[in-house]
Design an enzyme around this catalytic site. Structure first.
Site, PDB file in Angstrom:
ATOM      1  CB  SER A 173      -0.705  -0.116   1.099  1.00  0.00           C
ATOM      2  OG  SER A 173      -1.387   1.350   1.363  1.00  0.00           O
ATOM      3  CE1 TYR A 192      -4.093  -2.063   5.419  1.00  0.00           C
ATOM      4  CE2 TYR A 192      -3.458   0.284   4.863  1.00  0.00           C
ATOM      5  CZ  TYR A 192      -4.034  -1.020   4.520  1.00  0.00           C
ATOM      6  OH  TYR A 192      -3.999  -1.336   3.133  1.00  0.00           O
TER       7      TYR A 192
HETATM    8  N1  LIG Z   1      -8.640  -0.468  -1.223  1.00  0.00           N
HETATM    9  C1  LIG Z   1      -7.894   0.276  -1.113  1.00  0.00           C
HETATM   10  O1  LIG Z   1      -7.875   1.498  -1.225  1.00  0.00           O
HETATM   11  C2  LIG Z   1      -6.360  -0.422  -0.943  1.00  0.00           C
HETATM   12  C3  LIG Z   1      -5.178   0.603  -1.142  1.00  0.00           C
HETATM   13  C4  LIG Z   1      -4.066   0.121  -0.749  1.00  0.00           C
HETATM   14  C5  LIG Z   1      -3.730  -1.452  -0.503  1.00  0.00           C
HETATM   15  N2  LIG Z   1      -4.905  -1.957  -0.428  1.00  0.00           N
HETATM   16  C6  LIG Z   1      -4.593  -3.681   0.131  1.00  0.00           C
HETATM   17  O2  LIG Z   1      -5.390  -4.120  -1.130  1.00  0.00           O
HETATM   18  C7  LIG Z   1      -5.705  -5.580  -0.763  1.00  0.00           C
HETATM   19  C8  LIG Z   1      -7.086  -5.924  -0.862  1.00  0.00           C
HETATM   20  O3  LIG Z   1      -7.958  -4.739  -0.337  1.00  0.00           O
HETATM   21  P1  LIG Z   1      -9.540  -4.456  -0.586  1.00  0.00           P
HETATM   22  O4  LIG Z   1      -9.776  -3.101  -0.598  1.00  0.00           O
HETATM   23  O5  LIG Z   1      -9.927  -5.254  -1.703  1.00  0.00           O
HETATM   24  O6  LIG Z   1     -10.006  -5.153   0.695  1.00  0.00           O
HETATM   25  P2  LIG Z   1     -11.286  -5.957   0.976  1.00  0.00           P
HETATM   26  O7  LIG Z   1     -12.491  -5.647  -0.141  1.00  0.00           O
HETATM   27  O8  LIG Z   1     -11.610  -6.033   2.435  1.00  0.00           O
HETATM   28  O9  LIG Z   1     -11.081  -7.405   0.571  1.00  0.00           O
HETATM   29  C9  LIG Z   1     -10.342  -8.121   1.395  1.00  0.00           C
HETATM   30  C10 LIG Z   1     -10.137  -9.641   0.797  1.00  0.00           C
HETATM   31  O10 LIG Z   1      -9.352 -10.365   1.892  1.00  0.00           O
HETATM   32  C11 LIG Z   1      -9.971 -11.499   2.165  1.00  0.00           C
HETATM   33  N3  LIG Z   1      -9.386 -11.805   3.874  1.00  0.00           N
HETATM   34  C12 LIG Z   1      -9.462 -11.016   4.756  1.00  0.00           C
HETATM   35  N4  LIG Z   1      -8.977 -11.554   5.704  1.00  0.00           N
HETATM   36  C13 LIG Z   1      -8.664 -13.033   5.314  1.00  0.00           C
HETATM   37  C14 LIG Z   1      -8.274 -14.156   5.804  1.00  0.00           C
HETATM   38  N5  LIG Z   1      -7.818 -14.099   7.235  1.00  0.00           N
HETATM   39  N6  LIG Z   1      -7.774 -15.160   5.260  1.00  0.00           N
HETATM   40  C15 LIG Z   1      -8.296 -15.160   3.824  1.00  0.00           C
HETATM   41  N7  LIG Z   1      -8.848 -14.146   3.154  1.00  0.00           N
HETATM   42  C16 LIG Z   1      -9.018 -13.223   3.841  1.00  0.00           C
HETATM   43  C17 LIG Z   1     -11.503 -11.128   2.266  1.00  0.00           C
HETATM   44  O11 LIG Z   1     -11.987 -12.398   2.098  1.00  0.00           O
HETATM   45  P3  LIG Z   1     -12.884 -13.163   3.186  1.00  0.00           P
HETATM   46  O12 LIG Z   1     -13.612 -11.826   3.808  1.00  0.00           O
HETATM   47  O13 LIG Z   1     -13.747 -13.885   2.362  1.00  0.00           O
HETATM   48  O14 LIG Z   1     -11.930 -13.881   4.052  1.00  0.00           O
HETATM   49  C18 LIG Z   1     -11.514 -10.266   1.048  1.00  0.00           C
HETATM   50  O15 LIG Z   1     -11.423 -11.368  -0.286  1.00  0.00           O
HETATM   51  C19 LIG Z   1      -5.380  -5.385   0.789  1.00  0.00           C
HETATM   52  O16 LIG Z   1      -4.237  -5.972   1.065  1.00  0.00           O
HETATM   53  C20 LIG Z   1      -5.194  -4.011   1.184  1.00  0.00           C
HETATM   54  O17 LIG Z   1      -4.532  -3.561   2.547  1.00  0.00           O
HETATM   55  C21 LIG Z   1      -6.228  -1.611  -0.566  1.00  0.00           C
END
Ligand SMILES: NC(=O)c1ccc[n+]([C@@H]2O[C@H](COP(=O)([O-])OP(=O)(O)OC[C@H]3O[C@@H](n4cnc5c(N)ncnc54)[C@H](OP(=O)(O)O)[C@@H]3O)[C@@H](O)[C@H]2O)c1
Length: 233
Positions: free
Chosen positions: A136, A149
């Site tokens: 990130s 985080y």
């Molecule tokens: N969105 C942003 O602006 C942003 C910016 C920078 C970085 N990121 C990074 O991008 C990645 C995805 O983020 P997102 O925004 O798409 O988040 P999200 O919509 O909350 O999706 C998170 C995913 O991770 C899975 N997950 C969470 N805990 C888990 C566990 N214990 N075991 C297996 N799967 C797990 C969830 O599935 P289940 O709940 O079904 O397990 C879901 O599929 C993350 O690493 C986040 O830090 C996001």
């Protein structure tokens, strides 16, 4: 190409899985929510693609190892692992609960390590492979109000960039991805429809591009940001 995507049940991971499958990759989708993984598999199959699923909690090393092994068997190998799954809890160090701190460390750091360890022996044996770690902007720039985080994402960056040094001579590529604001449910804020943000499928397209580089080079860092700024509140 055979690719495992963690956290594929929603958000960025689902976008990545859909774009890769649409380009002909066989996808192994991993997360905790079996129903959401099934809906992804149905969507990819209906479009003529291949998707296998594994319901896994990445916080468990045993579950992760057996879930990845099952996906590797179904796919017939693993060419790339996209370590995308993550948990974001934005609280000050004073306010965050110990359970919340541990959940972020166990998911964002330990889970990513467990998944990586599950594919590395096969990739080393093959002399090829690609590991893509989603960090990130908060993995290199401080985030007041989200120190826990940011700590996990700085750790991901340190692990990922050091791993590249460890495995590059085995023919294995490692890319660290630094997304800015991406439109996923967990990053939605009240009064903001997210339309100014990067779309999950756009992250997927960028990852597809970096998976296609020639064997002799690697895009080791990728930062993807929206051009627009957040709306003024
Ligand atoms: N969105 C942003 O602006 C942003 C910016 C920078 C970085 N990121 C990074 O991008 C990645 C995805 O983020 P997102 O925004 O798409 O988040 P999200 O919509 O909350 O999706 C998170 C995913 O991770 C899975 N997950 C969470 N805990 C888990 C566990 N214990 N075991 C297996 N799967 C797990 C969830 O599935 P289940 O709940 O079904 O397990 C879901 O599929 C993350 O690493 C986040 O830090 C996001």
């Amino acid at each position: 190409m055979k690719v495992i995507v963690t956290g594929a049940s929603g958000g960025i991971g689902r976008g990545i899985a859909t774009v890769l499958a649409g380009d002909g990759c066989a996808v192994g989708a991993l997360a905790r929510s079996g129903d959401k993984l099934e809906s992804l598999r149905d969507e990819i199959s209906a479009a003529g693609g291949t998707c296998h699923t594994s319901t896994v909690d990445l916080r468990s090393q045993n579950e992760t190892a057996s879930g990845i092994a099952a996906l590797a068997e179904a796919l017939g190998g693993v060419d790339a692992l996209i370590n995308n799954a993550g948990l974001v809890i934005l609280k000050n160090a004073l306010d965050i609960g110990l359970d919340e701190w541990h959940a972020m460390v166990e998911t964002n750091l330990n889970g990513l390590f467990y998944a990586t360890r599950a594919v590395l022996p096969g990739m080393t044996e093959n002399g090829s492979g690609h590991i893509v770690n989603i960090s990130s902007i908060s993995g290199y720039y401080p985030l007041g109000g989200g120190s826990g985080y940011a700590a996990t994402k700085y750790a991901v960056t340190g692990f990922s960039e050091s791993l590249f040094q460890e495995v590059r001579e085995h023919g294995i590529k490692v890319t660290t991805v630094f997304p800015g604001s991406v439109d996923s449910d967990s990053h939605r804020h009240r009064g903001d429809d997210g339309s100014w943000k990067v779309k999950p499928e756009e992250v997927g397209q960028a990852i597809l591009d970096l998976l296609k580089t020639d064997a002799g080079n690697c895009i080791s860092r990728l930062e993807i940001r929206p051009l627009s700024r957040p709306p003024k509140s």
